[in-house]
Scaffold this motif. Structure first.
Motif, PDB file in Angstrom:
ATOM      1  N   LEU A  18      -8.063  26.676-120.216  1.00 18.23           N
ATOM      2  CA  LEU A  18      -8.760  27.517-121.184  1.00 18.23           C
ATOM      3  C   LEU A  18      -7.800  28.106-122.211  1.00 18.23           C
ATOM      4  CD1 LEU A  18     -11.263  29.340-118.846  1.00 18.23           C
ATOM      5  CD2 LEU A  18     -11.828  27.819-120.733  1.00 18.23           C
ATOM      6  N   PHE A  19      -6.606  28.495-121.784  1.00 15.09           N
ATOM      7  CA  PHE A  19      -5.613  29.028-122.709  1.00 15.09           C
ATOM      8  C   PHE A  19      -5.196  27.972-123.730  1.00 15.09           C
ATOM      9  CE2 PHE A  19      -1.112  29.503-123.860  1.00 15.09           C
ATOM     10  CZ  PHE A  19      -1.181  30.703-124.551  1.00 15.09           C
ATOM     11  N   LEU A  20      -4.919  26.759-123.261  1.00 11.73           N
ATOM     12  CA  LEU A  20      -4.467  25.704-124.169  1.00 11.73           C
ATOM     13  C   LEU A  20      -5.559  25.295-125.161  1.00 11.73           C
ATOM     14  CD1 LEU A  20      -2.379  23.504-121.727  1.00 11.73           C
ATOM     15  CD2 LEU A  20      -1.535  25.036-123.507  1.00 11.73           C
ATOM     16  N   ILE A  21      -6.792  25.202-124.693  1.00 14.78           N
ATOM     17  CA  ILE A  21      -7.899  24.835-125.589  1.00 14.78           C
ATOM     18  C   ILE A  21      -8.122  25.921-126.636  1.00 14.78           C
ATOM     19  CG2 ILE A  21     -10.397  24.486-125.703  1.00 14.78           C
ATOM     20  CD1 ILE A  21     -10.150  23.020-123.011  1.00 14.78           C
ATOM     21  N   SER A  22      -8.164  27.181-126.194  1.00 16.23           N
ATOM     22  CA  SER A  22      -8.404  28.255-127.156  1.00 16.23           C
ATOM     23  C   SER A  22      -7.212  28.435-128.093  1.00 16.23           C
ATOM     24  CB  SER A  22      -8.739  29.563-126.442  1.00 16.23           C
ATOM     25  OG  SER A  22      -7.683  29.949-125.594  1.00 16.23           O
ATOM     26  N   ARG A  23      -6.003  28.192-127.620  1.00 18.42           N
ATOM     27  CA  ARG A  23      -4.837  28.284-128.508  1.00 18.42           C
ATOM     28  C   ARG A  23      -4.887  27.192-129.577  1.00 18.42           C
ATOM     29  NH1 ARG A  23       0.684  30.528-128.540  1.00 18.42           N
ATOM     30  NH2 ARG A  23       1.896  29.118-129.842  1.00 18.42           N
ATOM     31  N   TYR A  24      -5.291  25.996-129.180  1.00 19.37           N
ATOM     32  CA  TYR A  24      -5.412  24.905-130.144  1.00 19.37           C
ATOM     33  C   TYR A  24      -6.427  25.258-131.225  1.00 19.37           C
ATOM     34  CZ  TYR A  24      -6.445  20.315-132.086  1.00 19.37           C
ATOM     35  OH  TYR A  24      -6.642  19.268-132.938  1.00 19.37           O
ATOM     36  N   ILE A  25      -7.565  25.812-130.831  1.00 20.28           N
ATOM     37  CA  ILE A  25      -8.602  26.185-131.792  1.00 20.28           C
ATOM     38  C   ILE A  25      -8.111  27.302-132.713  1.00 20.28           C
ATOM     39  CG2 ILE A  25     -10.899  27.234-132.008  1.00 20.28           C
ATOM     40  CD1 ILE A  25     -11.631  25.669-129.436  1.00 20.28           C
ATOM     41  N   VAL A  26      -7.421  28.297-132.153  1.00 23.63           N
ATOM     42  CA  VAL A  26      -6.917  29.404-132.969  1.00 23.63           C
ATOM     43  C   VAL A  26      -5.830  28.918-133.923  1.00 23.63           C
ATOM     44  CG1 VAL A  26      -5.639  31.584-132.868  1.00 23.63           C
ATOM     45  CG2 VAL A  26      -7.574  31.211-131.358  1.00 23.63           C
ATOM     46  N   MET A  27      -4.993  27.983-133.477  1.00 23.14           N
ATOM     47  CA  MET A  27      -3.937  27.454-134.353  1.00 23.14           C
ATOM     48  C   MET A  27      -4.535  26.681-135.532  1.00 23.14           C
ATOM     49  SD  MET A  27      -0.883  28.297-133.274  1.00 23.14           S
ATOM     50  CE  MET A  27       0.333  27.074-133.690  1.00 23.14           C
ATOM     51  N   LEU A  28      -5.696  26.075-135.346  1.00 25.33           N
ATOM     52  CA  LEU A  28      -6.356  25.391-136.462  1.00 25.33           C
ATOM     53  C   LEU A  28      -6.880  26.380-137.494  1.00 25.33           C
ATOM     54  CD1 LEU A  28      -8.414  22.619-134.650  1.00 25.33           C
ATOM     55  CD2 LEU A  28      -6.332  22.314-136.001  1.00 25.33           C
ATOM     56  N   LEU A  29      -7.279  27.581-137.031  1.00 25.45           N
ATOM     57  CA  LEU A  29      -7.908  28.550-137.915  1.00 25.45           C
ATOM     58  C   LEU A  29      -6.944  29.554-138.536  1.00 25.45           C
ATOM     59  CD1 LEU A  29     -11.024  29.312-135.695  1.00 25.45           C
ATOM     60  CD2 LEU A  29     -10.885  27.767-137.656  1.00 25.45           C
ATOM     61  N   GLY A  33       1.645  33.041-135.336  1.00 26.03           N
ATOM     62  CA  GLY A  33       2.067  34.432-135.264  1.00 26.03           C
ATOM     63  C   GLY A  33       1.754  34.987-133.888  1.00 26.03           C
ATOM     64  N   MET A  34       1.834  36.305-133.764  1.00 23.76           N
ATOM     65  CA  MET A  34       1.577  36.929-132.466  1.00 23.76           C
ATOM     66  C   MET A  34       0.114  36.806-132.049  1.00 23.76           C
ATOM     67  SD  MET A  34       3.992  40.304-132.355  1.00 23.76           S
ATOM     68  CE  MET A  34       3.018  41.000-131.060  1.00 23.76           C
ATOM     69  N   LEU A  35      -0.791  36.865-133.011  1.00 25.87           N
ATOM     70  CA  LEU A  35      -2.216  36.774-132.683  1.00 25.87           C
ATOM     71  C   LEU A  35      -2.593  35.404-132.133  1.00 25.87           C
ATOM     72  CD1 LEU A  35      -4.018  38.748-135.507  1.00 25.87           C
ATOM     73  CD2 LEU A  35      -3.722  39.378-133.126  1.00 25.87           C
ATOM     74  N   THR A  36      -1.872  34.371-132.509  1.00 26.29           N
ATOM     75  CA  THR A  36      -2.190  33.039-131.997  1.00 26.29           C
ATOM     76  C   THR A  36      -1.840  32.897-130.525  1.00 26.29           C
ATOM     77  OG1 THR A  36      -0.075  32.166-132.750  1.00 26.29           O
ATOM     78  CG2 THR A  36      -1.957  31.920-134.229  1.00 26.29           C
ATOM     79  N   THR A  37      -1.128  33.866-129.968  1.00 24.20           N
ATOM     80  CA  THR A  37      -0.860  33.883-128.535  1.00 24.20           C
ATOM     81  C   THR A  37      -1.773  34.867-127.815  1.00 24.20           C
ATOM     82  OG1 THR A  37       1.447  33.303-128.913  1.00 24.20           O
ATOM     83  CG2 THR A  37       0.911  34.255-126.783  1.00 24.20           C
ATOM     84  N   PHE A  38      -1.977  36.043-128.410  1.00 25.56           N
ATOM     85  CA  PHE A  38      -2.738  37.082-127.726  1.00 25.56           C
ATOM     86  C   PHE A  38      -4.243  36.820-127.692  1.00 25.56           C
ATOM     87  CE2 PHE A  38       1.064  39.736-128.746  1.00 25.56           C
ATOM     88  CZ  PHE A  38       1.468  39.873-127.427  1.00 25.56           C
ATOM     89  N   ILE A  39      -4.791  36.240-128.717  1.00 21.08           N
ATOM     90  CA  ILE A  39      -6.229  35.934-128.725  1.00 21.08           C
ATOM     91  C   ILE A  39      -6.570  34.905-127.643  1.00 21.08           C
ATOM     92  CG2 ILE A  39      -8.096  34.899-130.074  1.00 21.08           C
ATOM     93  CD1 ILE A  39      -6.909  36.297-132.528  1.00 21.08           C
ATOM     94  N   PRO A  40      -5.846  33.775-127.521  1.00 19.46           N
ATOM     95  CA  PRO A  40      -6.143  32.836-126.428  1.00 19.46           C
ATOM     96  C   PRO A  40      -5.896  33.427-125.041  1.00 19.46           C
ATOM     97  CG  PRO A  40      -4.905  31.738-128.128  1.00 19.46           C
ATOM     98  CD  PRO A  40      -4.916  33.185-128.480  1.00 19.46           C
TER      99      PRO A  40
END
Length: 75
Positions: A18-29, A33-40
């Motif tokens: 779940l972390f890797l999938i959500s990080r991939y989606i956040v990195m596309l959007l 930065g720090m938010l691309t780690t904390f949001i996933p």
């Protein structure tokens, strides 16, 4: 393999996936930065099923508890 080990193993794998999938989606959007780690991390912590132990007359029963189901999934 004992049910206790199984439940923690399933929790670890589901959290990682779940972390890797959500990080991939956040990195596309967003830009990196720090938010691309904390949001996933937050998404994975909330959505991943948690290990659950229940004390019964027969002994301890292990399972997984999710926010999507009322009853825990027994192992």
């Amino acid at each position: 393999m004992s049910p206790k080990i199984k439940s923690f193993l399933i929790y670890g794998i589901s959290f990682t996936v779940l972390f890797l999938i959500s990080r991939y989606i956040v990195m596309l959007l967003m830009e990196p930065g720090m938010l691309t780690t904390f949001i996933p991390l937050g998404v994975a912590m909330v959505v991943a099923p948690k290990p659950h132990m229940e004390e019964t007359q027969n002994g301890r029963e292990y399972g997984l508890k999710s926010i999507f189901f009322k009853k825990p999934f027994k192992m």
